[in-house]
Design a protein around this motif. Structure first.
Motif, PDB file in Angstrom:
ATOM      1  N   HIS A 180      -3.937   3.816   0.479  1.00 16.76           N
ATOM      2  CA  HIS A 180      -3.811   4.939  -0.776  1.00 16.76           C
ATOM      3  C   HIS A 180      -2.042   4.896  -1.316  1.00 16.76           C
ATOM      4  O   HIS A 180      -1.222   4.933  -0.468  1.00 16.76           O
ATOM      5  CB  HIS A 180      -3.828   6.407  -0.086  1.00 16.76           C
ATOM      6  CG  HIS A 180      -3.442   7.516  -1.276  1.00 16.76           C
ATOM      7  ND1 HIS A 180      -4.267   7.454  -2.285  1.00 16.76           N
ATOM      8  CD2 HIS A 180      -2.482   8.215  -1.131  1.00 16.76           C
ATOM      9  CE1 HIS A 180      -3.787   8.762  -2.772  1.00 16.76           C
ATOM     10  NE2 HIS A 180      -2.674   9.309  -2.413  1.00 16.76           N
ATOM     11  N   THR A 181      -1.892   4.520  -2.412  1.00 18.92           N
ATOM     12  CA  THR A 181      -0.663   4.893  -3.232  1.00 18.92           C
ATOM     13  C   THR A 181      -1.008   5.136  -4.394  1.00 18.92           C
ATOM     14  O   THR A 181      -2.105   5.772  -4.736  1.00 18.92           O
ATOM     15  CB  THR A 181      -0.032   3.315  -3.466  1.00 18.92           C
ATOM     16  OG1 THR A 181      -0.703   2.907  -4.749  1.00 18.92           O
ATOM     17  CG2 THR A 181      -0.024   2.566  -2.282  1.00 18.92           C
ATOM     18  N   HIS A 182      -0.114   5.422  -5.458  1.00 19.86           N
ATOM     19  CA  HIS A 182      -0.115   6.420  -6.599  1.00 19.86           C
ATOM     20  C   HIS A 182      -0.036   5.318  -7.853  1.00 19.86           C
ATOM     21  O   HIS A 182      -0.557   3.958  -7.447  1.00 19.86           O
ATOM     22  CB  HIS A 182       0.643   7.251  -7.010  1.00 19.86           C
ATOM     23  CG  HIS A 182       0.575   8.453  -6.100  1.00 19.86           C
ATOM     24  ND1 HIS A 182       1.210   9.674  -5.939  1.00 19.86           N
ATOM     25  CD2 HIS A 182      -0.425   8.672  -5.076  1.00 19.86           C
ATOM     26  CE1 HIS A 182       0.873  10.659  -4.811  1.00 19.86           C
ATOM     27  NE2 HIS A 182      -0.178  10.100  -4.523  1.00 19.86           N
ATOM     28  N   HIS A 207      -4.957  -6.511  -5.038  1.00 23.03           N
ATOM     29  CA  HIS A 207      -5.216  -6.062  -6.512  1.00 23.03           C
ATOM     30  C   HIS A 207      -5.500  -4.406  -6.436  1.00 23.03           C
ATOM     31  O   HIS A 207      -6.587  -4.136  -7.220  1.00 23.03           O
ATOM     32  CB  HIS A 207      -6.347  -6.808  -7.288  1.00 23.03           C
ATOM     33  CG  HIS A 207      -6.121  -8.304  -7.080  1.00 23.03           C
ATOM     34  ND1 HIS A 207      -5.206  -8.833  -7.818  1.00 23.03           N
ATOM     35  CD2 HIS A 207      -6.729  -9.450  -6.334  1.00 23.03           C
ATOM     36  CE1 HIS A 207      -5.237 -10.376  -7.550  1.00 23.03           C
ATOM     37  NE2 HIS A 207      -6.051 -10.396  -6.560  1.00 23.03           N
ATOM     38  N   TYR A 208      -4.684  -3.855  -5.858  1.00 24.07           N
ATOM     39  CA  TYR A 208      -4.977  -2.156  -5.656  1.00 24.07           C
ATOM     40  C   TYR A 208      -5.114  -1.585  -7.034  1.00 24.07           C
ATOM     41  O   TYR A 208      -4.086  -2.019  -7.997  1.00 24.07           O
ATOM     42  CB  TYR A 208      -3.838  -1.651  -4.730  1.00 24.07           C
ATOM     43  CG  TYR A 208      -3.988  -0.164  -4.790  1.00 24.07           C
ATOM     44  CD1 TYR A 208      -4.958   0.427  -3.740  1.00 24.07           C
ATOM     45  CD2 TYR A 208      -3.098   0.740  -5.566  1.00 24.07           C
ATOM     46  CE1 TYR A 208      -4.893   1.620  -3.604  1.00 24.07           C
ATOM     47  CE2 TYR A 208      -3.304   2.074  -5.396  1.00 24.07           C
ATOM     48  CZ  TYR A 208      -4.357   2.500  -4.677  1.00 24.07           C
ATOM     49  OH  TYR A 208      -4.296   3.844  -4.452  1.00 24.07           O
ATOM     50  N   ASP A 209      -6.027  -0.791  -7.370  1.00 24.40           N
ATOM     51  CA  ASP A 209      -6.002   0.107  -8.531  1.00 24.40           C
ATOM     52  C   ASP A 209      -6.142   1.532  -8.013  1.00 24.40           C
ATOM     53  O   ASP A 209      -7.145   1.720  -7.643  1.00 24.40           O
ATOM     54  CB  ASP A 209      -6.981  -0.578  -9.238  1.00 24.40           C
ATOM     55  CG  ASP A 209      -7.375  -0.034 -10.634  1.00 24.40           C
ATOM     56  OD1 ASP A 209      -6.959   1.462 -10.988  1.00 24.40           O
ATOM     57  OD2 ASP A 209      -7.772  -0.506 -11.697  1.00 24.40           O
ATOM     58  N   THR A 251       1.583  12.779  -8.937  1.00 20.60           N
ATOM     59  CA  THR A 251       0.986  11.330  -9.157  1.00 20.60           C
ATOM     60  C   THR A 251       2.061  10.394  -9.810  1.00 20.60           C
ATOM     61  O   THR A 251       1.756   9.255  -9.514  1.00 20.60           O
ATOM     62  CB  THR A 251      -0.067  11.488 -10.484  1.00 20.60           C
ATOM     63  OG1 THR A 251      -1.276  12.654  -9.926  1.00 20.60           O
ATOM     64  CG2 THR A 251      -0.903  10.273 -10.574  1.00 20.60           C
ATOM     65  N   ILE A 252       2.981  10.900 -10.299  1.00 15.41           N
ATOM     66  CA  ILE A 252       4.211  10.013 -10.957  1.00 15.41           C
ATOM     67  C   ILE A 252       5.134   9.669  -9.714  1.00 15.41           C
ATOM     68  O   ILE A 252       6.043   8.726  -9.868  1.00 15.41           O
ATOM     69  CB  ILE A 252       4.947  10.641 -11.858  1.00 15.41           C
ATOM     70  CG1 ILE A 252       5.675  11.987 -11.553  1.00 15.41           C
ATOM     71  CG2 ILE A 252       4.120  10.657 -13.406  1.00 15.41           C
ATOM     72  CD1 ILE A 252       6.700  12.503 -12.342  1.00 15.41           C
ATOM     73  N   ASP A 253       4.904  10.357  -8.625  1.00 15.95           N
ATOM     74  CA  ASP A 253       5.677   9.963  -7.263  1.00 15.95           C
ATOM     75  C   ASP A 253       4.891   8.789  -6.598  1.00 15.95           C
ATOM     76  O   ASP A 253       3.878   8.361  -6.962  1.00 15.95           O
ATOM     77  CB  ASP A 253       5.725  11.198  -6.394  1.00 15.95           C
ATOM     78  CG  ASP A 253       6.653  12.423  -6.904  1.00 15.95           C
ATOM     79  OD1 ASP A 253       7.455  12.076  -7.870  1.00 15.95           O
ATOM     80  OD2 ASP A 253       6.275  13.446  -6.692  1.00 15.95           O
ATOM     81  N   GLU A 254       5.147   8.472  -5.503  1.00 20.50           N
ATOM     82  CA  GLU A 254       4.435   7.550  -4.832  1.00 20.50           C
ATOM     83  C   GLU A 254       4.137   7.777  -3.147  1.00 20.50           C
ATOM     84  O   GLU A 254       4.908   8.643  -2.460  1.00 20.50           O
ATOM     85  CB  GLU A 254       5.059   6.202  -4.886  1.00 20.50           C
ATOM     86  CG  GLU A 254       4.780   5.254  -5.945  1.00 20.50           C
ATOM     87  CD  GLU A 254       3.325   4.978  -6.129  1.00 20.50           C
ATOM     88  OE1 GLU A 254       2.559   4.955  -5.037  1.00 20.50           O
ATOM     89  OE2 GLU A 254       2.737   4.817  -7.182  1.00 20.50           O
TER      90      GLU A 254
END
Length: 371
Positions: A180-182, A207-209, A251-254
């Motif tokens: 999990h990332t943003h 290739h994380y989305d 969501t704009i954070d990470e």
């Protein structure tokens, strides 16, 4: 908060189905289901997670053991035939807390949400009980990513000291992972170390989305033994951003997290790291003194968030200095065992016996106070 309807007998959860209220797909960011040791009087209670109205009983559950979760793009989670998640009975959770995260940048006031989970459970017990260990980087503004980067790697560590304390001699079997990332995240990997040597990589997603977050089942179970170490590395692309990005809930954070699903179940619930305050504070001070970052308000880690998200980092020497702090300097570790015990390490060992959750942790570290 919900109560399981079978408190006096042991059952096994076999599958979790996410249910997102129709029309709210663009607002529901993710949700996490925590097991909870709490008073029945809080059944059905709901409040903003960090508000004064949230009872301490429920606050403590948020930093503890996870049953499962969902994020954008995810589907149902099914457990293998050899294991299930135990609920009810004498020693298993009888209550659960659902933590909901919403992404509502337009500040819509007419959103009514009833999202949650459908839980499939059975009386037919299986040989093993399932647990979840969260690893990676602590969700904190001390996870800082410069603007205008094609690729910036952040690594969170689970050290051997934590697994030595939390995992018994026979070890545990890892069977699935959830990365999990943003929005800035583009890659993740989970690496495994034993006795100073790197073992085969546990998993990677080059290739994380963000829009397709799924539970990945490992082709072969991985044995995690006491004394092993694990690293979670996340890659970020901020080429289209003109301000720094930091760790946070928006969501704009990470974030840089991995949820390991394993059996047999232990009290070991969380193992993460972040840069040490003693390494990071001089860097933030330098940015402020040079007029690059606005002065940090005197309100703890929220002040770091305000200062860094308002910073444009263009001096390559300062970019390299941040990289060195995050990559080569000894970090601070945080390990949690159930909902009860926490362990901190920043060159010295600090122990806290009272329940702590991730939000209180940040204030705890800043003050260096043992409760």
């Amino acid at each position: 908060k919900c109560a399981f309807p079978i408190a006096n007998a042991t059952f096994l959860v076999l599958q979790l189905d996410p249910i997102v209220t129709k029309g709210n797909e663009g607002v529901v960011h993710h949700m996490t289901l925590f097991e909870c040791e709490s008073d029945p009087k809080w059944h059905g209670y709901s409040a903003e997670c960090d508000s004064a109205n949230m009872p301490q009983h429920l606050q403590n559950c948020r930093g503890g053991s996870i049953i499962g979760g969902w994020a954008v793009g995810g589907e149902s989670v099914s457990f293998p035939a050899a294991a299930g998640f135990p609920i009810g009975g004498k020693n298993n959770p009888k209550f659960a807390v659902v933590e909901m995260h919403y992404d509502n940048p337009d500040l819509k006031s007419d959103v009514v949400d009833n999202s949650g989970f459908k839980i499939h459970y059975t009386k037919q017990l299986r040989p093993n009980d399932i647990g979840v260990i969260v690893m990676g980087h602590l969700v904190s503004p001390l996870m800082a990513i410069p603007n205008n980067q094609m690729l910036w790697n952040i690594t969170g560590y689970c050290p051997s000291e934590c697994t030595q304390k939390g995992i018994p001699g026979a070890g545990v079997n890892l069977f699935a992972i959830f990365f999990h990332t943003h929005l800035a995240g583009v890659s993740l990997d989970a690496r495994h170390y034993r006795s100073g040597k790197e073992l085969p990589m546990i998993a990677e997603n080059p290739h994380y989305d963000f829009n397709y977050q799924e539970l990945y089942y490992l082709r072969k179970n991985v044995k995690l033994l006491p004394g092993d170490s694990v690293s979670i590395t996340c890659g970020y692309k901020t080429k289209n951003r003109n301000k720094m990005t930091v760790g946070g809930l928006k969501t704009i954070d990470e974030m840089c997290l991995n949820y390991f699903f394993y059996y047999p179940k232990l009290e070991f619930a969380l193992c993460q790291s972040q840069p040490s305050f003693r390494n990071f504070m001089p860097y933030i001070t330098k940015l402020s003194q040079q007029g690059i970052a606005p002065p940090a308000p005197l309100n703890g880690t929220a002040g770091f968030y305000t200062a860094l998200t308002g910073t444009t980092l263009s001096d390559q020497k300062l970019v390299q200095e941040l990289y060195n702090i995050e990559t080569y300097r000894s970090p601070m570790y945080y390990c949690a065992y159930g909902n009860r015990t926490s362990f901190f390490n920043d060159f010295t060992q600090i122990k806290a016996t009272n329940p702590l959750n991730k939000h209180r942790l940040l204030e705890f570290i800043q003050a260096y106070v043992v409760e």
